[in-house]
Scaffold this motif. Structure first.
Motif, mmCIF file in Angstrom:
data_model
loop_
_atom_site.group_PDB
_atom_site.id
_atom_site.type_symbol
_atom_site.label_atom_id
_atom_site.label_comp_id
_atom_site.label_asym_id
_atom_site.label_seq_id
_atom_site.Cartn_x
_atom_site.Cartn_y
_atom_site.Cartn_z
ATOM 1 N N ILE A 1 -5.605 13.664 -1.424
ATOM 2 C CA ILE A 1 -5.317 12.866 -0.225
ATOM 3 C C ILE A 1 -4.774 13.744 0.896
ATOM 4 N N LYS A 2 -4.083 14.820 0.568
ATOM 5 C CA LYS A 2 -3.632 15.760 1.616
ATOM 6 C C LYS A 2 -4.830 16.425 2.299
ATOM 7 N N LEU A 3 -5.874 16.713 1.544
ATOM 8 C CA LEU A 3 -7.108 17.256 2.122
ATOM 9 C C LEU A 3 -7.716 16.238 3.095
ATOM 10 N N VAL A 4 -7.781 14.981 2.667
ATOM 11 C CA VAL A 4 -8.312 13.910 3.520
ATOM 12 C C VAL A 4 -7.449 13.756 4.773
ATOM 13 N N GLN A 5 -6.138 13.749 4.607
ATOM 14 C CA GLN A 5 -5.233 13.623 5.756
ATOM 15 C C GLN A 5 -5.435 14.770 6.747
ATOM 16 N N GLY A 6 -5.623 15.974 6.234
ATOM 17 C CA GLY A 6 -5.863 17.127 7.102
ATOM 18 C C GLY A 6 -7.113 16.940 7.943
ATOM 19 N N LYS A 7 -8.181 16.448 7.312
ATOM 20 C CA LYS A 7 -9.435 16.185 8.048
ATOM 21 C C LYS A 7 -9.234 15.065 9.069
ATOM 22 N N MET A 8 -8.446 14.074 8.692
ATOM 23 C CA MET A 8 -8.191 12.962 9.601
ATOM 24 C C MET A 8 -7.407 13.431 10.825
ATOM 25 N N VAL A 9 -6.376 14.219 10.613
ATOM 26 C CA VAL A 9 -5.583 14.756 11.721
ATOM 27 C C VAL A 9 -6.457 15.640 12.615
ATOM 28 N N GLU A 10 -7.313 16.450 11.994
ATOM 29 C CA GLU A 10 -8.235 17.298 12.752
ATOM 30 C C GLU A 10 -9.154 16.435 13.638
ATOM 31 N N ALA A 11 -9.667 15.340 13.081
ATOM 32 C CA ALA A 11 -10.547 14.442 13.845
ATOM 33 C C ALA A 11 -9.789 13.773 14.987
ATOM 34 N N ILE A 12 -8.555 13.343 14.732
ATOM 35 C CA ILE A 12 -7.751 12.691 15.767
ATOM 36 C C ILE A 12 -7.437 13.678 16.891
ATOM 37 N N LYS A 13 -7.013 14.892 16.523
ATOM 38 C CA LYS A 13 -6.677 15.899 17.541
ATOM 39 C C LYS A 13 -7.878 16.284 18.386
ATOM 40 N N SER A 14 -9.070 16.305 17.780
ATOM 41 C CA SER A 14 -10.270 16.681 18.519
ATOM 42 C C SER A 14 -10.920 15.483 19.219
ATOM 43 N N ARG A 15 -10.251 14.326 19.140
ATOM 44 C CA ARG A 15 -10.719 13.090 19.773
ATOM 45 C C ARG A 15 -12.078 12.641 19.223
ATOM 46 N N LYS A 16 -12.299 12.919 17.954
ATOM 47 C CA LYS A 16 -13.549 12.503 17.305
ATOM 48 C C LYS A 16 -13.309 11.384 16.303
ATOM 49 N N ALA A 17 -12.081 10.882 16.230
ATOM 50 C CA ALA A 17 -11.755 9.796 15.311
ATOM 51 C C ALA A 17 -11.935 8.456 16.004
ATOM 52 N N LYS A 18 -12.334 7.462 15.208
ATOM 53 C CA LYS A 18 -12.526 6.110 15.741
ATOM 54 C C LYS A 18 -11.726 5.158 14.879
ATOM 55 N N SER B 1 -2.317 13.570 -5.079
ATOM 56 C CA SER B 1 -1.671 13.965 -3.824
ATOM 57 C C SER B 1 -2.400 15.139 -3.182
ATOM 58 N N MET B 2 -2.924 16.047 -3.988
ATOM 59 C CA MET B 2 -3.651 17.199 -3.436
ATOM 60 C C MET B 2 -4.912 16.753 -2.690
ATOM 61 N N PRO C 1 0.820 -1.222 0.000
ATOM 62 C CA PRO C 1 0.000 0.000 0.000
ATOM 63 C C PRO C 1 0.849 1.266 0.000
ATOM 64 N N LYS C 2 0.366 2.259 -0.737
ATOM 65 C CA LYS C 2 1.010 3.568 -0.798
ATOM 66 C C LYS C 2 -0.046 4.634 -0.542
ATOM 67 N N ILE C 3 0.367 5.725 0.067
ATOM 68 C CA ILE C 3 -0.576 6.795 0.409
ATOM 69 C C ILE C 3 -1.314 7.272 -0.841
ATOM 70 N N GLY C 4 -2.619 7.375 -0.702
ATOM 71 C CA GLY C 4 -3.482 7.842 -1.785
ATOM 72 C C GLY C 4 -4.108 6.736 -2.598
ATOM 73 N N GLN C 5 -3.591 5.511 -2.475
ATOM 74 C CA GLN C 5 -4.168 4.411 -3.238
ATOM 75 C C GLN C 5 -5.564 4.068 -2.715
ATOM 76 N N VAL C 6 -6.377 3.553 -3.622
ATOM 77 C CA VAL C 6 -7.713 3.083 -3.265
ATOM 78 C C VAL C 6 -7.720 1.567 -3.442
ATOM 79 N N TRP C 7 -8.160 0.879 -2.388
ATOM 80 C CA TRP C 7 -8.190 -0.581 -2.344
ATOM 81 C C TRP C 7 -9.597 -1.067 -2.038
ATOM 82 N N ARG C 8 -9.983 -2.214 -2.597
ATOM 83 C CA ARG C 8 -11.187 -2.933 -2.168
ATOM 84 C C ARG C 8 -10.789 -3.637 -0.872
ATOM 85 N N TYR C 9 -11.624 -3.480 0.156
ATOM 86 C CA TYR C 9 -11.220 -3.926 1.491
ATOM 87 C C TYR C 9 -12.476 -4.168 2.323
#
Length: 140
Positions: free
Chosen positions: A118-135, A115-116, A7-15
């Motif tokens: 996935i960076k947006l997605v990563q930013g939202k993910m970090v925001e969720a983790i920092k605000s303790r709203k990520a699961k 890359s642009m 896996p590499k950052i930004g890839q989309v996988w069936r999972y």
């Protein structure tokens, strides 16, 4: 897993994504295969490479400030139908040591976000983790 299946950052996988509410209810398997995006790669305490996957959904996540609508161009890049709206849910993720996974199957990689985007997605993910709203749900 071979290097071409690593896996590499930004890839989309069936999972077989396991939602946190499914894990909380005692389930250990996701209900179905779904597109997920590799959002982060890290290392665990044992020194193993860990992949963090965020789910895509076609159900409107109204009211979720951590949902990112996927533009038509990105849907095409990801190997998805551009006529169907989709969102990345950045406050939910599965994580696992991918060299010993049973869930990331060879050949399940289906596309790549820019890359642009996935960076947006990563930013939202970090925001969720920092605000303790990520699961997060561990799959190992």
């Amino acid at each position: 897993m071979t290097d071409s299946d690593t896996p590499k950052i930004g890839q989309v996988w069936r999972y077989p994504y396991l939602w946190s509410h499914e894990a909380d209810a005692g389930r250990i398997e996701g209900a179905k295969q779904r597109p997920t995006a590799v959002s982060l790669l890290t290392t665990n305490k044992e020194g193993e490479d860990v992949v963090m996957l965020v789910p895509l959904t076609t159900l409107d996540p109204a009211g979720n400030p951590f949902a990112v609508k996927v533009p038509e161009t990105e849907l095409r890049r990801a190997g998805l139908d551009p006529a169907v709206q989709a969102w990345v849910i950045a406050n939910e993720y599965n994580f696992e040591a991918y060299k010993r996974t049973y869930y990331l199957e060879p050949g399940a990689h289906q596309g790549q976000f820019s890359s642009m985007f996935i960076k947006l997605v990563q930013g939202k993910m970090v925001e969720a983790i920092k605000s303790r709203k990520a699961k997060g749900v561990s799959r190992n």
